[in-house]
Motif scaffolding. Structure first.
Motif, PDB file in Angstrom:
ATOM      1  N   ARG A   1     -17.312 -28.685  13.331  1.00 20.06           N
ATOM      2  CA  ARG A   1     -18.178 -28.687  12.138  1.00 20.06           C
ATOM      3  C   ARG A   1     -18.952 -27.389  11.967  1.00 20.06           C
ATOM      4  NH1 ARG A   1     -20.975 -34.268  13.797  1.00 20.06           N
ATOM      5  NH2 ARG A   1     -22.178 -34.063  11.868  1.00 20.06           N
ATOM      6  N   LEU A   2     -18.534 -26.375  12.705  1.00 19.63           N
ATOM      7  CA  LEU A   2     -19.254 -25.103  12.737  1.00 19.63           C
ATOM      8  C   LEU A   2     -18.411 -23.967  12.175  1.00 19.63           C
ATOM      9  CD1 LEU A   2     -21.734 -23.455  13.904  1.00 19.63           C
ATOM     10  CD2 LEU A   2     -20.371 -23.198  15.989  1.00 19.63           C
ATOM     11  N   GLY A   3     -19.032 -23.115  11.379  1.00 19.04           N
ATOM     12  CA  GLY A   3     -18.415 -21.872  10.933  1.00 19.04           C
ATOM     13  C   GLY A   3     -19.254 -20.709  11.436  1.00 19.04           C
ATOM     14  N   VAL A   4     -18.583 -19.651  11.907  1.00 17.20           N
ATOM     15  CA  VAL A   4     -19.302 -18.501  12.470  1.00 17.20           C
ATOM     16  C   VAL A   4     -18.852 -17.230  11.769  1.00 17.20           C
ATOM     17  CG1 VAL A   4     -19.808 -17.154  14.540  1.00 17.20           C
ATOM     18  CG2 VAL A   4     -19.510 -19.640  14.718  1.00 17.20           C
ATOM     19  N   VAL A   5     -19.823 -16.482  11.244  1.00 12.91           N
ATOM     20  CA  VAL A   5     -19.572 -15.165  10.678  1.00 12.91           C
ATOM     21  C   VAL A   5     -20.118 -14.147  11.678  1.00 12.91           C
ATOM     22  CG1 VAL A   5     -19.944 -13.603   8.744  1.00 12.91           C
ATOM     23  CG2 VAL A   5     -19.835 -16.074   8.346  1.00 12.91           C
TER      24      VAL A   5
ATOM     25  N   GLY B   1     -15.567 -15.487   4.155  1.00  8.99           N
ATOM     26  CA  GLY B   1     -14.569 -16.433   3.657  1.00  8.99           C
ATOM     27  C   GLY B   1     -13.798 -17.118   4.762  1.00  8.99           C
ATOM     28  N   ALA B   2     -13.458 -16.360   5.810  1.00  5.58           N
ATOM     29  CA  ALA B   2     -12.705 -16.927   6.931  1.00  5.58           C
ATOM     30  C   ALA B   2     -13.477 -18.051   7.613  1.00  5.58           C
ATOM     31  CB  ALA B   2     -12.364 -15.831   7.936  1.00  5.58           C
ATOM     32  N   ALA B   3     -14.816 -17.955   7.606  1.00  3.30           N
ATOM     33  CA  ALA B   3     -15.649 -18.978   8.259  1.00  3.30           C
ATOM     34  C   ALA B   3     -15.863 -20.200   7.374  1.00  3.30           C
ATOM     35  CB  ALA B   3     -17.000 -18.378   8.634  1.00  3.30           C
ATOM     36  N   LEU B   4     -15.518 -20.100   6.082  1.00  5.60           N
ATOM     37  CA  LEU B   4     -15.792 -21.189   5.146  1.00  5.60           C
ATOM     38  C   LEU B   4     -14.599 -22.101   4.897  1.00  5.60           C
ATOM     39  CD1 LEU B   4     -17.750 -19.243   2.361  1.00  5.60           C
ATOM     40  CD2 LEU B   4     -18.703 -20.661   4.192  1.00  5.60           C
ATOM     41  N   LEU B   5     -13.415 -21.696   5.327  1.00  2.00           N
ATOM     42  CA  LEU B   5     -12.188 -22.394   4.939  1.00  2.00           C
ATOM     43  C   LEU B   5     -12.190 -23.877   5.302  1.00  2.00           C
ATOM     44  CD1 LEU B   5      -9.778 -19.520   5.907  1.00  2.00           C
ATOM     45  CD2 LEU B   5      -9.949 -20.495   3.611  1.00  2.00           C
ATOM     46  N   HIS B   6     -12.711 -24.230   6.449  1.00  2.00           N
ATOM     47  CA  HIS B   6     -12.659 -25.625   6.895  1.00  2.00           C
ATOM     48  C   HIS B   6     -13.896 -26.425   6.486  1.00  2.00           C
ATOM     49  CE1 HIS B   6     -14.889 -23.439   9.921  1.00  2.00           C
ATOM     50  NE2 HIS B   6     -15.250 -24.550  10.535  1.00  2.00           N
ATOM     51  N   LYS B   7     -14.679 -25.885   5.551  1.00  2.00           N
ATOM     52  CA  LYS B   7     -15.874 -26.553   5.015  1.00  2.00           C
ATOM     53  C   LYS B   7     -16.845 -26.974   6.120  1.00  2.00           C
ATOM     54  CE  LYS B   7     -13.569 -28.339   0.861  1.00  2.00           C
ATOM     55  NZ  LYS B   7     -13.273 -29.523   0.024  1.00  2.00           N
ATOM     56  N   PRO B   8     -17.377 -26.000   6.864  1.00  2.42           N
ATOM     57  CA  PRO B   8     -18.291 -26.352   7.957  1.00  2.42           C
ATOM     58  C   PRO B   8     -19.599 -26.935   7.434  1.00  2.42           C
ATOM     59  CG  PRO B   8     -18.322 -23.989   7.566  1.00  2.42           C
ATOM     60  CD  PRO B   8     -17.212 -24.541   6.714  1.00  2.42           C
ATOM     61  N   GLU B   9     -20.206 -27.806   8.231  1.00  8.07           N
ATOM     62  CA  GLU B   9     -21.523 -28.353   7.890  1.00  8.07           C
ATOM     63  C   GLU B   9     -22.624 -27.369   8.299  1.00  8.07           C
ATOM     64  OE1 GLU B   9     -22.160 -32.358   9.304  1.00  8.07           O
ATOM     65  OE2 GLU B   9     -19.997 -32.717   9.289  1.00  8.07           O
ATOM     66  N   LEU B  10     -22.371 -26.622   9.376  1.00  8.10           N
ATOM     67  CA  LEU B  10     -23.332 -25.647   9.885  1.00  8.10           C
ATOM     68  C   LEU B  10     -22.652 -24.282   9.910  1.00  8.10           C
ATOM     69  CD1 LEU B  10     -26.023 -24.861  11.298  1.00  8.10           C
ATOM     70  CD2 LEU B  10     -24.958 -25.528  13.474  1.00  8.10           C
ATOM     71  N   LEU B  11     -23.259 -23.311   9.248  1.00  7.98           N
ATOM     72  CA  LEU B  11     -22.705 -21.957   9.188  1.00  7.98           C
ATOM     73  C   LEU B  11     -23.667 -21.005   9.876  1.00  7.98           C
ATOM     74  CD1 LEU B  11     -20.484 -20.049   7.993  1.00  7.98           C
ATOM     75  CD2 LEU B  11     -22.009 -19.747   6.025  1.00  7.98           C
ATOM     76  N   ILE B  12     -23.153 -20.235  10.830  1.00  6.42           N
ATOM     77  CA  ILE B  12     -23.954 -19.217  11.519  1.00  6.42           C
ATOM     78  C   ILE B  12     -23.520 -17.848  11.026  1.00  6.42           C
ATOM     79  CG2 ILE B  12     -24.497 -18.173  13.739  1.00  6.42           C
ATOM     80  CD1 ILE B  12     -24.165 -20.860  15.034  1.00  6.42           C
ATOM     81  N   MET B  13     -24.484 -17.058  10.565  1.00  4.66           N
ATOM     82  CA  MET B  13     -24.195 -15.732  10.031  1.00  4.66           C
ATOM     83  C   MET B  13     -25.001 -14.702  10.821  1.00  4.66           C
ATOM     84  SD  MET B  13     -24.255 -16.656   5.947  1.00  4.66           S
ATOM     85  CE  MET B  13     -23.086 -15.376   5.482  1.00  4.66           C
TER      86      MET B  13
ATOM     87  N   MET C   1     -24.894 -26.968   2.615  1.00  5.71           N
ATOM     88  CA  MET C   1     -24.581 -26.382   3.915  1.00  5.71           C
ATOM     89  C   MET C   1     -25.858 -25.931   4.631  1.00  5.71           C
ATOM     90  SD  MET C   1     -21.791 -23.391   4.731  1.00  5.71           S
ATOM     91  CE  MET C   1     -20.502 -24.322   3.900  1.00  5.71           C
ATOM     92  N   THR C   2     -25.941 -26.228   5.923  1.00  5.90           N
ATOM     93  CA  THR C   2     -27.036 -25.748   6.756  1.00  5.90           C
ATOM     94  C   THR C   2     -26.634 -24.394   7.332  1.00  5.90           C
ATOM     95  OG1 THR C   2     -27.592 -28.038   7.339  1.00  5.90           O
ATOM     96  CG2 THR C   2     -28.500 -26.295   8.745  1.00  5.90           C
ATOM     97  N   ILE C   3     -27.555 -23.434   7.293  1.00  8.29           N
ATOM     98  CA  ILE C   3     -27.204 -22.054   7.655  1.00  8.29           C
ATOM     99  C   ILE C   3     -28.226 -21.478   8.628  1.00  8.29           C
ATOM    100  CG2 ILE C   3     -26.865 -19.699   6.761  1.00  8.29           C
ATOM    101  CD1 ILE C   3     -26.060 -21.096   4.062  1.00  8.29           C
ATOM    102  N   ILE C   4     -27.718 -20.855   9.677  1.00  3.08           N
ATOM    103  CA  ILE C   4     -28.547 -20.034  10.568  1.00  3.08           C
ATOM    104  C   ILE C   4     -28.219 -18.585  10.259  1.00  3.08           C
ATOM    105  CG2 ILE C   4     -29.119 -19.422  12.949  1.00  3.08           C
ATOM    106  CD1 ILE C   4     -28.263 -22.214  13.790  1.00  3.08           C
ATOM    107  N   TYR C   5     -29.236 -17.816   9.918  1.00  2.00           N
ATOM    108  CA  TYR C   5     -29.028 -16.447   9.438  1.00  2.00           C
ATOM    109  C   TYR C   5     -29.834 -15.485  10.306  1.00  2.00           C
ATOM    110  CZ  TYR C   5     -28.412 -12.738   5.920  1.00  2.00           C
ATOM    111  OH  TYR C   5     -28.067 -11.583   5.268  1.00  2.00           O
TER     112      TYR C   5
END
Length: 309
Positions: A75-79, A144-156, A183-187
């Protein structure tokens, strides 16, 4: 959603992260602000399960990710701060690869690539090789690569380093739009103005430590007496200074190169009282400039150095 408890990371004698704790609530844009080397990237590498902490724990939805990392990884996306793309492949091929890594395939993958390319504003350049992209375009494809699987939590992690203002603004607006969609985001950033623009709550880090945390207003309230008003009058002498020091809320006044620097709190009240005092004494205002405290002021107050030192 995410809770960090007494987290440490040591590399030999270096304490990269030193006993930090914070909580990220669902639906937030949560900021980690600090200069380069503050420990931000190390902290999010532990949250991303890329490295293990020396001590402490990380809880996702109430369960330790150190004991089982699978739920957060799904459930995580990482940029990442560094561009994680294949330069000799096209934008489309890069997105296709990273989508397949996250379990997408067939028509679902094709549809999602088109959706993501629209979000990041690259739908007209997907068939170009990445080594032909500008720095800002690479950064957007990285997102974009981190968003493809529709993460609930995105870290940038520092997603706007080294890019032009137009690309930076596009990325910042994309972050807000993603958050608006749930989306919840850690920036993480060392750019104070980005965190001010984006984040609901934040931690300020320095040398591996969290030195302050809270909402922007709570942090600025730590230095609310640091409001500075620069005033140029048709008269500036000790008599003027003495009169201005009579104003409630002014705690310091001095003359610097024909400009009077006033320091105090509650900007709006101060400003009204200053204008009243000037009018009462028959002086004329030539220029007036107000500098309200901001996150840079907080960092300077707590560490004695500028944010980007």
């Amino acid at each position: 959603m995410l809770r960090i408890e007494n987290l440490y990371k040591e590399f030999g004698n270096i304490k990269a992260v030193n006993n930090i704790s914070f909580e990220v609530k669902r639906g937030q844009v949560f900021g980690l602000l600090g200069p380069n080397g503050a420990g931000k990237s190390t902290a999010i590498s532990m949250i991303s399960t890329l490295i293990e902490p020396t001590k402490g724990d990380i809880f996702f939805e109430g369960k330790s990710i150190l004991k089982d990392s699978k739920p957060i990884r799904q459930r995580l996306g990482v940029v990442p701060q560094d561009i994680a793309l294949y330069p000799t492949l096209t934008g489309y091929e890069n997105l296709s690869f990273w989508g397949s890594v996250n379990g997408l395939k067939g028509q679902e993958l094709k549809n999602r690539i088109l959706e993501v390319s629209d979000i990041i504003g690259l739908n007209g350049r997907l068939n170009d090789r990445v080594d032909k992209y500008s720095g800002g375009m690479k950064r957007r494809l990285n997102i974009g690569a981190a968003l493809l699987h529709k993460p609930e939590l995105l870290i940038m992690d520092e997603p706007t380093v080294g890019i032009d203002p137009q690309s930076r603004n596009h990325i910042l607006d994309t972050v807000l739009e993603l958050n608006k969609q749930g989306m919840t985001i850690i920036y993480t950033s060392h750019y104070m103005e980005e965190v001010e623009y984006l984040c609901n709550e934040l931690c300020i880090m320095d040398e591996g430590n969290i030195i302050a945390s809270g909402t922007q207003q709570e942090l600025v309230d730590l230095v609310k007496e640091k409001t500075q008003i620069n005033l140029k009058l048709d008269k500036n002498d000790e008599e003027v200074i003495n009169h201005l020091m009579e104003i409630k809320g002014v705690y310091e006044a001095k003359i610097n190169e024909n400009v009077i620097n006033l320091f105090g709190s509650s900007t709006d009240v101060l400003l009204a009282d200053i204008i009243a005092k000037v009018t009462e004494n028959g002086w004329m205002i030539e220029t007036i400039d107000v500098k309200k405290p901001n996150l840079e002021s907080v960092f300077l107050h707590l560490t004695g150095k500028a944010l980007r030192d």
